[in-house]
Write an enzyme that holds these catalytic residues in place. Structure first.
Site, PDB file in Angstrom:
ATOM      1  N   TYR A  33     -49.258  66.261  15.495  1.00  0.00           N
ATOM      2  CA  TYR A  33     -49.312  64.813  15.711  1.00  0.00           C
ATOM      3  C   TYR A  33     -50.061  64.146  14.557  1.00  0.00           C
ATOM      4  O   TYR A  33     -51.171  64.539  14.211  1.00  0.00           O
ATOM      5  CB  TYR A  33     -49.994  64.511  17.040  1.00  0.00           C
ATOM      6  CG  TYR A  33     -49.072  64.595  18.240  1.00  0.00           C
ATOM      7  CD1 TYR A  33     -47.783  65.084  18.122  1.00  0.00           C
ATOM      8  CD2 TYR A  33     -49.497  64.164  19.490  1.00  0.00           C
ATOM      9  CE1 TYR A  33     -46.940  65.138  19.214  1.00  0.00           C
ATOM     10  CE2 TYR A  33     -48.664  64.221  20.601  1.00  0.00           C
ATOM     11  CZ  TYR A  33     -47.385  64.710  20.454  1.00  0.00           C
ATOM     12  OH  TYR A  33     -46.545  64.761  21.540  1.00  0.00           O
ATOM     13  N   LYS A 221     -43.755  64.268  33.927  1.00  0.00           N
ATOM     14  CA  LYS A 221     -42.531  64.476  33.157  1.00  0.00           C
ATOM     15  C   LYS A 221     -42.519  65.870  32.559  1.00  0.00           C
ATOM     16  O   LYS A 221     -43.545  66.366  32.095  1.00  0.00           O
ATOM     17  CB  LYS A 221     -42.401  63.432  32.048  1.00  0.00           C
ATOM     18  CG  LYS A 221     -41.049  63.477  31.327  1.00  0.00           C
ATOM     19  CD  LYS A 221     -40.846  62.246  30.459  1.00  0.00           C
ATOM     20  CE  LYS A 221     -41.624  62.314  29.164  1.00  0.00           C
ATOM     21  NZ  LYS A 221     -41.447  61.101  28.345  1.00  0.00           N
ATOM     22  N   LYS A 223     -40.414  68.489  29.791  1.00  0.00           N
ATOM     23  CA  LYS A 223     -39.456  68.637  28.707  1.00  0.00           C
ATOM     24  C   LYS A 223     -38.394  69.651  29.116  1.00  0.00           C
ATOM     25  O   LYS A 223     -38.696  70.683  29.729  1.00  0.00           O
ATOM     26  CB  LYS A 223     -40.162  69.102  27.439  1.00  0.00           C
ATOM     27  CG  LYS A 223     -41.224  68.129  26.939  1.00  0.00           C
ATOM     28  CD  LYS A 223     -40.614  66.823  26.456  1.00  0.00           C
ATOM     29  CE  LYS A 223     -41.663  65.910  25.860  1.00  0.00           C
ATOM     30  NZ  LYS A 223     -41.082  64.692  25.255  1.00  0.00           N
ATOM     31  N   ASP A 251     -37.014  65.153  30.117  1.00  0.00           N
ATOM     32  CA  ASP A 251     -36.822  64.599  28.782  1.00  0.00           C
ATOM     33  C   ASP A 251     -36.192  65.658  27.879  1.00  0.00           C
ATOM     34  O   ASP A 251     -36.780  66.718  27.650  1.00  0.00           O
ATOM     35  CB  ASP A 251     -38.188  64.175  28.224  1.00  0.00           C
ATOM     36  CG  ASP A 251     -38.110  63.511  26.863  1.00  0.00           C
ATOM     37  OD1 ASP A 251     -37.014  63.400  26.303  1.00  0.00           O
ATOM     38  OD2 ASP A 251     -39.182  63.096  26.366  1.00  0.00           O
ATOM     39  N   GLU A 277     -34.367  61.497  30.074  1.00  0.00           N
ATOM     40  CA  GLU A 277     -34.762  60.734  28.893  1.00  0.00           C
ATOM     41  C   GLU A 277     -34.125  61.339  27.645  1.00  0.00           C
ATOM     42  O   GLU A 277     -34.093  62.557  27.485  1.00  0.00           O
ATOM     43  CB  GLU A 277     -36.284  60.769  28.790  1.00  0.00           C
ATOM     44  CG  GLU A 277     -36.883  59.996  27.640  1.00  0.00           C
ATOM     45  CD  GLU A 277     -38.399  59.958  27.736  1.00  0.00           C
ATOM     46  OE1 GLU A 277     -39.039  59.837  26.680  1.00  0.00           O
ATOM     47  OE2 GLU A 277     -38.941  60.067  28.859  1.00  0.00           O
ATOM     48  N   GLU A 303     -37.478  55.664  22.573  1.00  0.00           N
ATOM     49  CA  GLU A 303     -38.570  55.975  21.656  1.00  0.00           C
ATOM     50  C   GLU A 303     -38.090  56.153  20.221  1.00  0.00           C
ATOM     51  O   GLU A 303     -38.856  55.939  19.279  1.00  0.00           O
ATOM     52  CB  GLU A 303     -39.343  57.206  22.107  1.00  0.00           C
ATOM     53  CG  GLU A 303     -38.616  58.524  21.937  1.00  0.00           C
ATOM     54  CD  GLU A 303     -39.447  59.719  22.395  1.00  0.00           C
ATOM     55  OE1 GLU A 303     -40.065  60.363  21.534  1.00  0.00           O
ATOM     56  OE2 GLU A 303     -39.474  59.996  23.605  1.00  0.00           O
ATOM     57  N   ASP A 326     -41.319  51.695  21.945  1.00  0.00           N
ATOM     58  CA  ASP A 326     -42.325  52.481  21.231  1.00  0.00           C
ATOM     59  C   ASP A 326     -43.062  51.522  20.303  1.00  0.00           C
ATOM     60  O   ASP A 326     -42.435  50.802  19.528  1.00  0.00           O
ATOM     61  CB  ASP A 326     -41.660  53.612  20.442  1.00  0.00           C
ATOM     62  CG  ASP A 326     -42.672  54.522  19.770  1.00  0.00           C
ATOM     63  OD1 ASP A 326     -42.806  55.671  20.218  1.00  0.00           O
ATOM     64  OD2 ASP A 326     -43.318  54.091  18.798  1.00  0.00           O
ATOM     65  N   HIS A 353     -42.653  54.646  25.799  1.00  0.00           N
ATOM     66  CA  HIS A 353     -43.009  55.952  25.263  1.00  0.00           C
ATOM     67  C   HIS A 353     -44.436  55.889  24.720  1.00  0.00           C
ATOM     68  O   HIS A 353     -44.815  54.932  24.050  1.00  0.00           O
ATOM     69  CB  HIS A 353     -42.053  56.322  24.130  1.00  0.00           C
ATOM     70  CG  HIS A 353     -42.486  57.505  23.326  1.00  0.00           C
ATOM     71  ND1 HIS A 353     -42.887  57.407  22.010  1.00  0.00           N
ATOM     72  CD2 HIS A 353     -42.586  58.812  23.655  1.00  0.00           C
ATOM     73  CE1 HIS A 353     -43.214  58.601  21.561  1.00  0.00           C
ATOM     74  NE2 HIS A 353     -43.044  59.476  22.531  1.00  0.00           N
ATOM     75  N   GLU A 384     -46.185  55.891  29.853  1.00  0.00           N
ATOM     76  CA  GLU A 384     -46.453  57.313  29.643  1.00  0.00           C
ATOM     77  C   GLU A 384     -47.910  57.534  29.232  1.00  0.00           C
ATOM     78  O   GLU A 384     -48.510  56.709  28.537  1.00  0.00           O
ATOM     79  CB  GLU A 384     -45.530  57.858  28.557  1.00  0.00           C
ATOM     80  CG  GLU A 384     -45.670  59.357  28.338  1.00  0.00           C
ATOM     81  CD  GLU A 384     -44.681  59.917  27.334  1.00  0.00           C
ATOM     82  OE1 GLU A 384     -44.420  61.129  27.377  1.00  0.00           O
ATOM     83  OE2 GLU A 384     -44.165  59.130  26.505  1.00  0.00           O
TER      84      GLU A 384
END
Length: 443
Positions: A33, A221, A223, A251, A277, A303, A326, A353, A384
């Site tokens: 990130y 949520k 993935k 998602d 998503e 997003e 976003d 998002h 989120e």
């Protein structure tokens, strides 16, 4: 003499989140990130040097490209009077997004458009600090006419005219004060993705899902999109862990073709997913419409949607049940205001998002403004939340009983702590120097 922007700093900031698989999903298995981060400095007139902070979110490699794009906008900002009004912020947004040569790189999408958003958001941070207001309140105290003036309606008027936008804002105006008071008292509904990263073990998924419910979240949520059998197993475990009354969104992060999305979601439907998503390419409006029509689960996306025009088409085509803005993908607050107004016109809930460094801090302001001054509702709306990296911000997001507490500090909650910037600056910061490989040392 009016106060001016005197300096413009850009930093390549990265966090090694891939080491713990935080943020991992079917399309992005190793995210670090990151933030291409900009600071606007001012010349103090009263002994107070106020700065504006903004950023673009990326996941590691390529963050230097994002930083270079932001740097290209320096001439538009340094020496400019500090923005204070809707007129100032509208003028800056238009200049940054309408430069014919830079716009050619999009147009109005991709790296250059995101760079404009980082600078626009930093300007909003600066203006709100000058006004002594958090951004959500600074926006919500503007008149409907001022808010409409912020929006670039080019390419939108076949779906939303300025007069229609003005009517939406005027209709919401009488209840603003009451809703702002309720927001401060109750906070804004949230959901958490923190249990559901694709790289987590089943045991960790179950443990974190149970902890999320205990912490007051009514939606989580997961993935999906790596392997259908794994996804069925994981969703079954999550459903058993949280019970029938907690919503579980899923998602796919753009993993599938349309036929795959329909097949996959038909298989997952018995576990009652709240939405799917990003089932396919964010640019594929008709593909999203086909996924929505071809299986029973509601569809969410946004997003990675490049601009207000694609959002317009998603809404016109009836392709989405939830719009996911976003804060750092499109060209900042101004364009997100356009998207909020489009969603209000079409009656589609906005569920932003926020799965990235600093995105929770930013987007809370947009949803709270939407509640107070645009849609007037938080029904079927959630922001989120992910629970990492907030400690690097001076005004971090606060979650209480599964809800975002309304920020009270002036600005956009975007200021990263100086020590965090110094430690995580790439590649010279000590966090990254400690991770240098022998091959890098030899270069």
């Amino acid at each position: 003499m009016s106060q001016t922007v005197t300096d413009f700093e850009v930093h390549d900031i990265r966090f090694p989140t891939s080491e713990q698989l935080d943020g991992s999903d079917a399309m992005n298995p190793d995210p670090d990130y990151s933030a291409a981060y900009v600071v606007l400095s001012t010349a103090p007139t009263d002994g107070t040097d106020i700065e504006g902070h903004g950023f673009c979110f990326t996941i590691g490699r390529g963050n230097e490209v994002m930083a270079a794009a932001i740097e290209a906008l320096r001439p538009y900002v340094v020496g400019r009077p500090v923005p204070r009004t809707a007129a100032d912020l509208a003028a800056l947004h238009r200049e940054l997004t309408h430069d014919s040569q830079l716009r050619w790189l999009g147009p109005e999408k991709g790296v250059m458009h995101m760079a404009a958003g980082a600078v626009v958001n930093a300007a909003w941070d600066l203006a709100a600090k000058q006004a002594g207001r958090p951004v959500w309140q600074f926006l919500a105290e503007m008149t409907p006419e001022e808010l409409v003036s912020l929006v670039d309606f080019r390419y939108l008027t076949d779906a939303l005219t300025p007069d229609e936008a003005l009517a939406i804002l005027r209709a919401a105006e009488p209840g603003r004060a009451e809703r702002a008071e309720r927001l401060r008292a109750e906070g804004y509904p949230a959901y958490t993705t923190s249990p559901g990263w694709l790289g987590y073990t089943d045991d960790k998924l179950v443990r974190l899902a149970k902890e999320a419910v205990a912490d007051g979240f009514t939606q989580i949520k997961l993935k999906v999109g790596g392997n259908l059998g794994d996804d069925v197993r994981r969703l079954a475990l999550a459903r058993e862990a949280v019970g029938p009354d907690v919503r579980i969104a899923v998602d796919a992060n753009q993993r599938w073709d349309v036929a795959d999305a329909v097949k996959w979601m038909t298989a997952l439907a018995p576990y009652d997913p709240h939405w799917i998503e990003e089932p396919t390419s964010p640019d594929d409006i008709l593909g999203h419409a086909a996924v929505r029509a071809g299986q029973p689960v509601k569809v969410a996306t946004g997003e990675h949607v490049a601009n207000r025009v694609v959002f317009k088409q998603l809404l016109q085509a009836g392709a989405v049940d939830f719009v996911q803005i976003d804060a750092a993908r499109v060209a900042g607050v101004n364009e997100n205001l356009a998207i909020l107004l489009l969603a209000a016109k079409y009656g589609v809930p906005v569920c932003p998002h926020a799965g990235g460094v600093g995105l929770c801090e930013l987007v809370q302001h947009l949803s709270m403004f939407d509640y107070v001054a645009v849609s007037g509702s938080w029904e079927n709306r959630v922001i989120e939340y992910v629970d990492h990296l907030h400690e690097h911000f001076a005004d971090p997001t606060v979650i209480e009983s599964g809800r975002y507490a309304a920020p009270s500090s002036p600005g956009f909650s975007a200021r990263m702590l100086p020590e965090s910037i110094a430690a995580h600056r790439y590649p010279e910061g000590p966090v990254w120097q400690a991770r240098r490989t022998p091959e890098e040392d030899d270069r």
